[in-house]
Design a protein around this motif. Structure first.
Motif, mmCIF file in Angstrom:
data_model
loop_
_atom_site.group_PDB
_atom_site.id
_atom_site.type_symbol
_atom_site.label_atom_id
_atom_site.label_comp_id
_atom_site.label_asym_id
_atom_site.label_seq_id
_atom_site.Cartn_x
_atom_site.Cartn_y
_atom_site.Cartn_z
ATOM 1 N N UNK A 58 0.822 -1.207 0.000
ATOM 2 C CA UNK A 58 0.000 0.000 0.000
ATOM 3 C C UNK A 58 0.857 1.258 0.000
ATOM 4 N N UNK A 59 1.915 1.247 0.801
ATOM 5 C CA UNK A 59 2.810 2.400 0.832
ATOM 6 C C UNK A 59 3.568 2.552 -0.484
ATOM 7 N N UNK A 60 3.948 1.442 -1.086
ATOM 8 C CA UNK A 60 4.613 1.493 -2.385
ATOM 9 C C UNK A 60 3.683 2.083 -3.437
ATOM 10 N N UNK A 61 2.416 1.739 -3.362
ATOM 11 C CA UNK A 61 1.436 2.302 -4.295
ATOM 12 C C UNK A 61 1.355 3.813 -4.133
ATOM 13 N N UNK A 62 1.351 4.284 -2.891
ATOM 14 C CA UNK A 62 1.302 5.737 -2.653
ATOM 15 C C UNK A 62 2.550 6.403 -3.220
ATOM 16 N N UNK A 63 3.706 5.791 -3.045
ATOM 17 C CA UNK A 63 4.950 6.358 -3.584
ATOM 18 C C UNK A 63 4.897 6.423 -5.098
ATOM 19 N N UNK A 64 4.456 5.341 -5.724
ATOM 20 C CA UNK A 64 4.387 5.320 -7.189
ATOM 21 C C UNK A 64 3.371 6.322 -7.722
ATOM 22 N N UNK A 65 2.255 6.456 -7.033
ATOM 23 C CA UNK A 65 1.273 7.456 -7.452
ATOM 24 C C UNK A 65 1.840 8.874 -7.291
ATOM 25 N N UNK A 66 2.586 9.090 -6.225
ATOM 26 C CA UNK A 66 3.232 10.388 -6.040
ATOM 27 C C UNK A 66 4.223 10.697 -7.153
ATOM 28 N N UNK A 67 4.981 9.672 -7.556
ATOM 29 C CA UNK A 67 5.892 9.848 -8.692
ATOM 30 C C UNK A 67 5.118 10.158 -9.960
ATOM 31 N N UNK A 68 3.973 9.512 -10.124
ATOM 32 C CA UNK A 68 3.135 9.793 -11.287
ATOM 33 C C UNK A 68 2.643 11.224 -11.290
ATOM 34 N N UNK A 69 2.252 11.713 -10.124
ATOM 35 C CA UNK A 69 1.796 13.101 -10.022
ATOM 36 C C UNK A 69 2.936 14.055 -10.347
#
Length: 183
Positions: free
Chosen positions: A131-142
């Protein structure tokens, strides 16, 4: 993990054809890192196995032994392909064996965790870390989306097309976040 990350920059399968010594050395180093990490996992899984044998607890013995066996098979395969990464070399596509081993490990561990619920991933740190990795990847996407949109707006201005791209990018990121955060 750091060794694998630093050496992966030299992982260029196309160079393996050219027999570049640095690249062949890089392939051997990556193979060695994978071998050592699997050997460490065998040690990690062996400690509870030894404890269970000492205490005569048999409930989780089989799944942990199967995990050890999975990683032992991986170690044997990594060790067997070690010498084939040389300048005389065998097949130039031998590195693809890594992907086969990885698939074998993933399938084996998932089957073991599905059959024996006591060693499953439910309510473990792995789920939280994903879940935390998903948040990091989404942040990179943003961040990447914002960077690209600012470059677009700087050169072409905010046209209807640029605004549409921004809207779609934000909607995709929000949708992915919504889908991945559903329990």
């Amino acid at each position: 993990m750091m060794a694998l990350a630093s050496e992966s920059a030299n992982f260029i399968p196309q160079r393996f054809n050219a027999k570049v010594p640095k690249t062949i050395a890089s392939f051997r180093i990556i193979n060695c890192i994978l071998l050592i990490s699997r050997a460490a996992l065998i040690c990690e899984y062996s400690i509870p196995v030894l404890y269970m044998l000492k205490r005569r607890q048999r409930r989780l013995l089989l799944p942990l032994l199967l995990c050890c066996l999975t990683f032992l098979v991986s170690v044997i395969v990594y060790a067997s392909i070690w010498s084939t990464f040389s300048e005389e070399g065998a097949s130039r596509h031998l590195y693809r064996a890594w992907y086969v081993i990885l698939g074998f490990e993933v399938i084996s561990i998932l089957v073991i965790s599905s059959v024996w619920r006591a060693v499953s991933f439910k309510n473990t740190h792995v789920v939280k870390r994903m879940g935390l990795l998903t948040i990091i990847l989404l942040g990179e996407g943003v961040l990447n989306t914002a960077r690209e949109l600012s470059d677009t707006a700087l050169h072409a201005g905010w046209t209807a097309e640029a605004f549409g791209q921004a809207l779609v990018a934000v909607l995709v990121i929000v949708s992915i976040q919504h889908l991945t955060s559903q329990g």
